[in-house]
Design a protein around this motif. Sequence first.
Motif, PDB file in Angstrom:
ATOM      1  N   ARG A  22      53.532  29.349  32.933  1.00 12.22           N
ATOM      2  CA  ARG A  22      53.260  30.311  32.868  1.00 12.22           C
ATOM      3  C   ARG A  22      51.336  30.291  32.461  1.00 12.22           C
ATOM      4  NH1 ARG A  22      57.616  31.832  28.007  1.00 12.22           N
ATOM      5  NH2 ARG A  22      59.833  32.516  30.002  1.00 12.22           N
ATOM      6  N   LYS A  42      51.595  34.431  37.214  1.00 15.62           N
ATOM      7  CA  LYS A  42      52.031  35.489  36.703  1.00 15.62           C
ATOM      8  C   LYS A  42      53.263  36.118  36.793  1.00 15.62           C
ATOM      9  CE  LYS A  42      51.633  40.218  34.642  1.00 15.62           C
ATOM     10  NZ  LYS A  42      51.656  39.736  33.640  1.00 15.62           N
ATOM     11  N   TYR A  59      44.989  39.680  41.635  1.00 12.68           N
ATOM     12  CA  TYR A  59      45.948  38.175  41.638  1.00 12.68           C
ATOM     13  C   TYR A  59      45.737  37.866  42.830  1.00 12.68           C
ATOM     14  CZ  TYR A  59      48.229  39.851  37.173  1.00 12.68           C
ATOM     15  OH  TYR A  59      47.688  40.550  36.277  1.00 12.68           O
ATOM     16  N   TYR A 115      46.596  33.876  38.721  1.00 10.49           N
ATOM     17  CA  TYR A 115      45.703  33.484  38.500  1.00 10.49           C
ATOM     18  C   TYR A 115      44.787  33.519  39.480  1.00 10.49           C
ATOM     19  CZ  TYR A 115      48.513  34.930  34.468  1.00 10.49           C
ATOM     20  OH  TYR A 115      49.808  35.527  33.453  1.00 10.49           O
TER      21      TYR A 115
END
Length: 249
Positions: A12, A16, A37, A84
């Motif tokens: 995590r 995402k 993203y 990310y």
Amino acid sequence: MHQEFEPPAPLRDAIKCFWYTDRAYTGPDFEVVPDGYAEIVFYFGSGCSLAGQALPSPFLMGLLNQPVVLTTQARLEVIGIRCYPWTVFDVLGLPPGKDGPRTFEHPVAQLQEPLQECVSGGRIADAVALVSQYFLDARPRAVDSTLFKAGAAMLEASGAMPVSQVAAAAHATVRTLERKFKQSSGYTVKDVSGLMRFEQARNRLWHEPEVSLAALAQELGYTDQSHLSREFKRYSGMTPAAFAQKRRR
């Protein structure tokens, strides 16, 4: 149909979510709009191309500064890994870049065939489990603590945080933070923050096209409505007023 799946806890800080989309297109071209993203994209069904060049599956959709137009024949099913921007290149073990859609050679491509079998059989949860297990087994490097803290602060503020405050939240100097961001994502903190904030503005106008632009600018931390309009047009090619009008129609 669109579904999103939360990654396992060990992933995590880098990923995402995983997502699946099944979409029929009425025309050959469709637009991908910038957001905050980077995506690793597996697709199934019709071919997918950019400027007449076929894109392999998977390909990388990095951060975008403007919309990208892709072409397909009719229907696409997609399994995506939303990362990310400061983690996606570490996840793949690739050098950072600023080239938007990007082809690459990587062992993750070996998932294409088993994913195709799952998607063809309607077993989407199984497909996501395959992707999830691959990245668990690959064991991506732990996210740099400075980047993790900076990213968390930027996400919480939806991009509306000055670089100096992001650096303070990460317990780093602005110079150190910018160097690490460039090394990890190819972009500056300001670049990524701008995309995050644009994404918030676009989402609000998509769901609430009647919202006051002046109020939205203030809410999202823009200097004024003109600042919002300039930034929105920079990333989408149209003003927020034009976007809202199009959405209302």
